[in-house]
Write a protein that holds these residues in place. Structure first.
Motif, mmCIF file in Angstrom:
data_model
loop_
_atom_site.group_PDB
_atom_site.id
_atom_site.type_symbol
_atom_site.label_atom_id
_atom_site.label_comp_id
_atom_site.label_asym_id
_atom_site.label_seq_id
_atom_site.Cartn_x
_atom_site.Cartn_y
_atom_site.Cartn_z
ATOM 1 N N ALA A 105 0.837 -1.211 0.000
ATOM 2 C CA ALA A 105 0.000 0.000 0.000
ATOM 3 C C ALA A 105 0.866 1.254 0.000
ATOM 4 C CB ALA A 105 -0.904 0.000 1.226
ATOM 5 N N SER A 106 0.689 2.096 -1.011
ATOM 6 C CA SER A 106 1.383 3.384 -1.076
ATOM 7 C C SER A 106 0.355 4.493 -0.917
ATOM 8 C CB SER A 106 2.083 3.554 -2.427
ATOM 9 O OG SER A 106 3.130 2.633 -2.562
ATOM 10 N N PHE A 107 0.754 5.519 -0.168
ATOM 11 C CA PHE A 107 -0.140 6.641 0.091
ATOM 12 C C PHE A 107 0.466 7.923 -0.452
ATOM 13 C CE2 PHE A 107 -0.915 3.398 3.171
ATOM 14 C CZ PHE A 107 -2.286 3.400 3.377
ATOM 15 N N VAL A 137 1.844 -6.073 3.705
ATOM 16 C CA VAL A 137 3.207 -6.447 4.095
ATOM 17 C C VAL A 137 4.244 -5.345 3.936
ATOM 18 C CG1 VAL A 137 2.882 -8.915 3.769
ATOM 19 C CG2 VAL A 137 3.605 -7.508 1.823
ATOM 20 N N THR A 138 3.968 -4.341 3.128
ATOM 21 C CA THR A 138 4.921 -3.233 3.004
ATOM 22 C C THR A 138 4.189 -2.015 2.479
ATOM 23 O OG1 THR A 138 7.153 -2.613 2.217
ATOM 24 C CG2 THR A 138 5.745 -3.799 0.663
ATOM 25 N N GLY A 139 4.754 -0.840 2.716
ATOM 26 C CA GLY A 139 4.059 0.377 2.323
ATOM 27 C C GLY A 139 5.010 1.526 2.080
ATOM 28 N N ASP A 140 4.444 2.646 1.615
ATOM 29 C CA ASP A 140 5.236 3.843 1.370
ATOM 30 C C ASP A 140 4.311 5.048 1.503
ATOM 31 O OD1 ASP A 140 7.610 5.263 0.563
ATOM 32 O OD2 ASP A 140 6.639 5.616 -1.366
ATOM 33 N N THR A 141 4.874 6.152 1.986
ATOM 34 C CA THR A 141 4.079 7.372 2.145
ATOM 35 C C THR A 141 4.821 8.548 1.532
ATOM 36 O OG1 THR A 141 3.364 6.518 4.275
ATOM 37 C CG2 THR A 141 2.874 8.811 3.818
ATOM 38 N N LYS A 142 4.128 9.317 0.715
ATOM 39 C CA LYS A 142 4.678 10.560 0.198
ATOM 40 C C LYS A 142 3.677 11.673 0.486
ATOM 41 C CE LYS A 142 8.377 8.786 -1.301
ATOM 42 N NZ LYS A 142 8.483 7.954 -2.489
ATOM 43 N N VAL A 143 4.176 12.886 0.630
ATOM 44 C CA VAL A 143 3.309 14.041 0.847
ATOM 45 C C VAL A 143 3.558 15.054 -0.267
ATOM 46 C CG1 VAL A 143 2.672 15.895 2.435
ATOM 47 C CG2 VAL A 143 3.413 13.683 3.347
ATOM 48 N N VAL A 144 2.488 15.602 -0.830
ATOM 49 C CA VAL A 144 2.617 16.679 -1.818
ATOM 50 C C VAL A 144 1.961 17.945 -1.268
ATOM 51 C CG1 VAL A 144 2.758 15.147 -3.824
ATOM 52 C CG2 VAL A 144 0.521 15.934 -3.028
ATOM 53 N N THR A 156 -2.596 0.370 -4.277
ATOM 54 C CA THR A 156 -2.337 -0.947 -3.711
ATOM 55 C C THR A 156 -1.909 -1.912 -4.807
ATOM 56 O OG1 THR A 156 -4.733 -1.176 -3.830
ATOM 57 C CG2 THR A 156 -3.798 -0.895 -1.661
ATOM 58 N N SER A 157 -1.113 -2.893 -4.432
ATOM 59 C CA SER A 157 -0.902 -4.014 -5.340
ATOM 60 C C SER A 157 -1.099 -5.291 -4.542
ATOM 61 C CB SER A 157 0.462 -3.937 -6.024
ATOM 62 O OG SER A 157 1.471 -4.245 -5.129
ATOM 63 N N GLY A 158 -1.443 -6.337 -5.245
ATOM 64 C CA GLY A 158 -1.777 -7.584 -4.585
ATOM 65 C C GLY A 158 -1.027 -8.754 -5.198
#
Lengths: 348, 348
Positions: A105-107, A137-144, A156-158
């Protein structure tokens, strides 16, 4: 192992907002991860705190999908962007005839976005993942910067493993196959549009967003020679069946009387001049299987809480390759055309 | 199989722009996929045209990563958001001690974004994937209204298989280990910042964005007992080593004289008041391995075109658990502190 003794007090989950430092990889990022993501998503892989996760081998063919979610509004009757993201990705993997196991999951967060809303979305993702039995199981966060996103986008990827030995995809439909659908059409799209247009009906239209993986397992156990599984999301049943008809070079004929549309969805569609067959669903599946297995597939769907309104809605033919036709309620036949004009933006 | 006879003439890749229909799942979406994504990414899995991809079994432990890319500007000396996305995800998988195999790619496009620029970014992704030897197996495209994104955000996830039998992650550093780095520090971050600030130097600062997977394979062949691999991206070498020191509960002592910083990068850092050890890299790796294998690991890096400036830069101790110190050029010692203040936003 993330150090859970670290002070995360700086984050105010009630009235706080996202700022640019939350996406810059420093201490503020760690605090956000701790206070929001790790809290809800905790599992043995995520807790390693690495940039990636190391998972057990997958001894069967591996199904992979990915999806960017930009739905507007973020919260709607029946769900939110978090439930939608997990259900959507679980379903994409399931429609490969596979059992989804892991989610990434990336946000992309907009500066100024409410931490309370983010917390609610992440909680919803965790609950939907639990419902489906998958691990994030893993993720990433970016802010704009403020204005350069619409609150939050969730990508998301599965990853899953094949449940059967033969390919299940849009190219496998055969003349003589039955076409089934697991329930009513257009619920998700009309739930979103009703929110946007501030439409009120006697009954609130609820999104059908739900993970379908358990129903897929039941269907494949009952109808092991299933040829195609698809969830009719963007473009609805009509676009999805046209794609299958095109990919398999077959004709599909539907029986309008067998297709369920809830009265409130039908009313909203009529009001907005939309055809429910072109409206997105997020918790329904199309099954195309040999005619001999159709009743078993139908029974498996009907036995599942998400498939109570399942029905056999059509048949596959050699004639009319690449097209979808429908026997209408009036007794005539009409083409269910490939979606040429603009569709509903940001429905998922 | 997508029908390649379909008219895709409506897309003008020279002067055209993205509109809302390109993300709505209808014919315009298919045209965009055909004319831009399928053209560059074509492979046996993507060409199935399903919402997911079905890949061969992965018989070794599976490494998974994901990353949202929101870098600004989209194009910079030495790369672009496309190269960055593929290299970043390839590297995240590699740093698990794994060989990256597959990539998924989601695009969030801003209405009005130039199709020519999108084509250039997708081309750059395809070329970087080819350089790394990975396949882009499935994707998704969404469009948001003008102003609600910054041209394009690219979100990738990667899947690979473990190259060694023991865990390689930030918890594995041991007292007595050597710390190596594959080259000069701060290139990527300063390339981006120089663009933003319109700084000009005698030499243009180029981003180091590059896939490190082949160098990782060489290092693990030469130093099979490697404990930690990490790419010092956001927060730079300092933040990454602090994270490792914290996760492994060890102290790390660096030798400043061994750390390479290019003159133009040092000058730009001085001008902006930044410490190059805190600035992001996108084509460098940290290796922490038993001292006995350090020279072999160093030789393996130096033999690779991306590791010419590799060096042994420090050592791991039991004392000072959770901290990073540095013997400075002046002969003193200073703490390389955990990154508390704000870092550079949208560097990747």
């Amino acid at each position: 192992m993330i150090d859970r003794t670290k002070d995360v007090g700086r984050l105010n989950l009630k009235t706080g907002t996202v700022d640019m430092t939350h996406g810059a990889g420093g201490l503020a990022s760690v605090q956000l991860i701790e206070a929001v993501f790790a809290k809800h998503f905790t599992n043995e892989w995520l807790d390693v705190g690495h940039d990636g996760a190391l998972l057990p081998p997958i001894m069967k063919p591996v199904a992979v999908s990915c999806d960017a979610h930009v739905v507007s509004p973020l919260f709607f009757p029946g769900g939110d962007i978090g439930r939608l993201a997990i259900a959507g990705t679980v379903n994409d993997v399931s429609m490969c005839g596979a059992k989804p196991l892991y989610i990434t999951a990336s946000f992309i967060l907009e500066e100024g976005f409410s931490l309370a809303q983010l917390d609610q979305i992440v909680d919803s993702m965790a609950k939907t993942a639990q419902e489906a039995g998958v691990a994030i199981v893993t993720g990433d966060t970016k802010v704009v910067e403020k204005g350069l996103a619409d609150g939050v986008y969730v990508v998301t990827s599965g990853i899953g493993e094949a449940l059967v030995d033969h390919p299940i995809d849009g190219r496998q439909a055969c003349a003589g196959d039955a076409v089934l659908i697991s329930g009513s059409m257009g619920d998700h799209g009309m739930a979103i549009l009703s929110c946007r247009e501030n439409m009120t009906f006697e009954t609130t239209i609820e999104s059908d967003a739900a993970p379908l993986n358990q129903m897929v397992e039941a269907v494949l156990a009952a109808a092991p020679n299933t040829h195609v599984l698809r969830d009719p999301t963007r473009g609805g049943l009509a676009a999805t069946l046209n794609e299958i008809a095109n990919q398999s070079r077959v004709g599909i004929v539907l029986d309008e009387s067998a297709i369920v549309v809830k009265p409130e969805v039908a009313a909203a569609c009529e009001f907005l001049g939309l055809d429910p067959l072109f409206v997105a669903n997020e918790g329904k599946m199309i099954v195309i299987c040999p005619k001999e297995e159709a009743l078993a597939a139908l029974a498996a769907m009907k036995a599942h809480s998400l498939g109570k309104d399942a029905a056999i809605i059509g048949e596959v033919f050699e004639a009319g390759a690449g097209t979808v036709e429908m026997t209408t309620l009036m007794g005539g036949r009409r083409m269910v055309d490939w979606l040429n004009s603009e569709q509903l933006p940001r429905i998922c």
